[in-house]
Design an enzyme around this catalytic site. Structure first.
Site, mmCIF file in Angstrom:
data_model
loop_
_atom_site.group_PDB
_atom_site.id
_atom_site.type_symbol
_atom_site.label_atom_id
_atom_site.label_comp_id
_atom_site.label_asym_id
_atom_site.label_seq_id
_atom_site.Cartn_x
_atom_site.Cartn_y
_atom_site.Cartn_z
ATOM 1 N N ASN A 150 -2.307 0.485 6.798
ATOM 2 C CA ASN A 150 -1.794 -0.741 7.427
ATOM 3 C C ASN A 150 -0.900 -1.567 6.496
ATOM 4 O O ASN A 150 -0.795 -2.773 6.613
ATOM 5 C CB ASN A 150 -2.952 -1.563 8.004
ATOM 6 C CG ASN A 150 -3.956 -1.955 6.942
ATOM 7 O OD1 ASN A 150 -3.793 -1.628 5.773
ATOM 8 N ND2 ASN A 150 -4.992 -2.672 7.345
ATOM 9 N N HIS A 155 -2.129 -5.375 1.739
ATOM 10 C CA HIS A 155 -3.409 -6.052 1.529
ATOM 11 C C HIS A 155 -3.113 -7.493 1.154
ATOM 12 O O HIS A 155 -2.167 -7.767 0.407
ATOM 13 C CB HIS A 155 -4.174 -5.391 0.369
ATOM 14 C CG HIS A 155 -5.353 -6.201 -0.109
ATOM 15 N ND1 HIS A 155 -6.600 -6.081 0.464
ATOM 16 C CD2 HIS A 155 -5.461 -7.163 -1.060
ATOM 17 C CE1 HIS A 155 -7.430 -6.935 -0.138
ATOM 18 N NE2 HIS A 155 -6.761 -7.603 -1.066
ATOM 19 N N ARG A 187 -2.118 -14.108 5.095
ATOM 20 C CA ARG A 187 -2.909 -13.394 6.116
ATOM 21 C C ARG A 187 -2.206 -13.471 7.476
ATOM 22 O O ARG A 187 -2.184 -12.507 8.235
ATOM 23 C CB ARG A 187 -4.317 -13.993 6.232
ATOM 24 C CG ARG A 187 -5.206 -13.788 5.027
ATOM 25 C CD ARG A 187 -5.684 -12.372 4.829
ATOM 26 N NE ARG A 187 -6.551 -11.875 5.886
ATOM 27 C CZ ARG A 187 -7.247 -10.736 5.800
ATOM 28 N NH1 ARG A 187 -7.175 -9.973 4.705
ATOM 29 N NH2 ARG A 187 -8.001 -10.328 6.793
ATOM 30 N N LYS A 225 0.818 -1.211 0.000
ATOM 31 C CA LYS A 225 0.000 0.000 0.000
ATOM 32 C C LYS A 225 0.860 1.273 0.000
ATOM 33 O O LYS A 225 2.066 1.214 0.298
ATOM 34 C CB LYS A 225 -0.932 -0.027 1.229
ATOM 35 C CG LYS A 225 -1.988 -1.139 1.172
ATOM 36 C CD LYS A 225 -2.923 -1.058 2.366
ATOM 37 C CE LYS A 225 -4.041 -2.079 2.277
ATOM 38 N NZ LYS A 225 -4.992 -1.946 3.414
ATOM 39 N N TYR A 277 -12.562 -2.962 -3.113
ATOM 40 C CA TYR A 277 -13.136 -2.840 -1.781
ATOM 41 C C TYR A 277 -14.666 -2.818 -1.805
ATOM 42 O O TYR A 277 -15.287 -2.298 -0.868
ATOM 43 C CB TYR A 277 -12.584 -1.588 -1.096
ATOM 44 C CG TYR A 277 -11.127 -1.748 -0.665
ATOM 45 C CD1 TYR A 277 -10.732 -2.798 0.154
ATOM 46 C CD2 TYR A 277 -10.155 -0.832 -1.064
ATOM 47 C CE1 TYR A 277 -9.409 -2.948 0.560
ATOM 48 C CE2 TYR A 277 -8.820 -0.973 -0.655
ATOM 49 C CZ TYR A 277 -8.460 -2.039 0.151
ATOM 50 O OH TYR A 277 -7.157 -2.184 0.560
ATOM 51 N N ARG A 290 2.090 -6.009 9.520
ATOM 52 C CA ARG A 290 1.339 -4.869 10.062
ATOM 53 C C ARG A 290 1.762 -4.538 11.485
ATOM 54 O O ARG A 290 1.798 -3.369 11.877
ATOM 55 C CB ARG A 290 -0.159 -5.164 9.989
ATOM 56 C CG ARG A 290 -0.709 -5.081 8.556
ATOM 57 C CD ARG A 290 -2.075 -5.712 8.464
ATOM 58 N NE ARG A 290 -2.781 -5.358 7.236
ATOM 59 C CZ ARG A 290 -3.952 -5.879 6.895
ATOM 60 N NH1 ARG A 290 -4.539 -6.761 7.689
ATOM 61 N NH2 ARG A 290 -4.534 -5.524 5.766
ATOM 62 N N GLU A 307 -9.695 -11.111 -7.107
ATOM 63 C CA GLU A 307 -8.810 -9.947 -6.965
ATOM 64 C C GLU A 307 -7.633 -10.021 -7.939
ATOM 65 O O GLU A 307 -7.216 -9.006 -8.496
ATOM 66 C CB GLU A 307 -8.308 -9.848 -5.527
ATOM 67 C CG GLU A 307 -9.414 -9.463 -4.547
ATOM 68 C CD GLU A 307 -8.943 -9.437 -3.104
ATOM 69 O OE1 GLU A 307 -7.719 -9.515 -2.846
ATOM 70 O OE2 GLU A 307 -9.809 -9.332 -2.214
HETATM 71 P P1 IDP Z 1 -8.177 -6.556 5.851
HETATM 72 O O1 IDP Z 1 -7.345 -5.664 4.951
HETATM 73 O O2 IDP Z 1 -7.407 -7.031 7.045
HETATM 74 O O3 IDP Z 1 -8.835 -7.685 5.088
HETATM 75 P P2 IDP Z 1 -10.778 -5.263 5.908
HETATM 76 O O4 IDP Z 1 -11.709 -5.279 7.071
HETATM 77 O O5 IDP Z 1 -11.138 -6.069 4.712
HETATM 78 O O6 IDP Z 1 -9.335 -5.641 6.456
HETATM 79 O O7 IDP Z 1 -10.614 -3.739 5.480
HETATM 80 C C1 IDP Z 1 -9.993 -3.400 4.253
HETATM 81 C C2 IDP Z 1 -9.084 -2.231 4.502
HETATM 82 O O8 IDP Z 1 -9.877 -1.107 4.889
HETATM 83 C C3 IDP Z 1 -8.097 -2.395 5.660
HETATM 84 O O9 IDP Z 1 -6.926 -3.099 5.296
HETATM 85 C C4 IDP Z 1 -7.810 -0.953 6.028
HETATM 86 O O10 IDP Z 1 -6.884 -0.343 5.131
HETATM 87 C C5 IDP Z 1 -9.180 -0.312 5.832
HETATM 88 N N1 IDP Z 1 -9.973 -0.284 7.076
HETATM 89 C C6 IDP Z 1 -10.575 -1.334 7.691
HETATM 90 N N2 IDP Z 1 -11.239 -0.939 8.788
HETATM 91 C C7 IDP Z 1 -11.064 0.402 8.866
HETATM 92 C C8 IDP Z 1 -11.512 1.416 9.801
HETATM 93 O O11 IDP Z 1 -12.209 1.142 10.777
HETATM 94 N N3 IDP Z 1 -11.105 2.692 9.536
HETATM 95 C C9 IDP Z 1 -10.323 3.026 8.456
HETATM 96 N N4 IDP Z 1 -9.897 2.119 7.575
HETATM 97 C C10 IDP Z 1 -10.255 0.817 7.761
HETATM 98 MG MG MG Z 2 -10.354 -7.700 3.699
#
Ligand code: IDP
Ligand code: MG
Length: 137
Positions: free
Chosen positions: A112, A115, A85, A9, A49, A102, A126
């Site tokens: 973070n 992805h 993961r 990212k 997303y 992370r 994806e």
């Molecule tokens: P993941 O990347 O661990 O699968 P997801 O819940 O799918 O997490 O969320 C996708 C991305 O959205 C996260 O990696 C992060 O960059 C962002 N994200 C998730 N939750 C939040 C939040 O509460 N606030 C801001 N950004 C978020």
């Molecule tokens: Mg996700």
């Protein structure tokens, strides 16, 4: 053999962490089978997303992932989706274990660092968003 999509990212690119992240995955035996650097446009970001459409962080997330060039990669290996993961750690870097990508490098829940697809089915979808079959070894 399983494949997963990994994105490095913008926050990681800006801090020169691309090599470190690729290296961590390779050291676990995952094989790099496709790689490109690109600026994600808003349409692609919204597709990636789509599952988060309507959530309070959706617009910020789309703007963030399309704010600067990223690296997209496909890694292959036994159980690649789950293995990646695990190496990534929890979504919120504050909750991610030390030694995970992370946990070690994430800035906050949005920025973070990486992805990784969360299921084999999503990985296949994806990968198709970022690569054509002839770009994958
Ligand atoms: P993941 O990347 O661990 O699968 P997801 O819940 O799918 O997490 O969320 C996708 C991305 O959205 C996260 O990696 C992060 O960059 C962002 N994200 C998730 N939750 C939040 C939040 O509460 N606030 C801001 N950004 C978020
Ligand atoms: Mg996700």
């Amino acid at each position: 053999m399983e494949r997963s999509l990994v994105l490095i990212k913008p926050d990681a690119m800006q801090r020169r962490l691309a090599g470190t992240i690729i290296s961590r995955l390779e050291k676990q035996g995952l094989k790099l089978v496709a790689l490109k650097m690109l600026l994600v446009d808003k349409a692609l970001a919204k597709q990636l997303y789509a599952i988060h459409t309507g959530k309070p962080f959706f617009n910020g997330l789309v703007n963030y992932i399309s704010s600067a060039p990223i690296i997209a990669a496909v890694f292959e290996g036994e159980g690649a989706v789950g293995a990646i993961r695990k190496l990534m750690g929890a979504t919120d870097p504050a909750k991610a274990e030390a030694g995970t990508i992370r946990g070690d490098f994430g800035l906050d829940i949005e920025h973070n660092t990486v992805h990784g697809a969360d299921s084999v089915d999503n990985a296949e979808e994806e990968i198709k968003l970022f690569f054509s079959e002839n770009e994958i070894s």
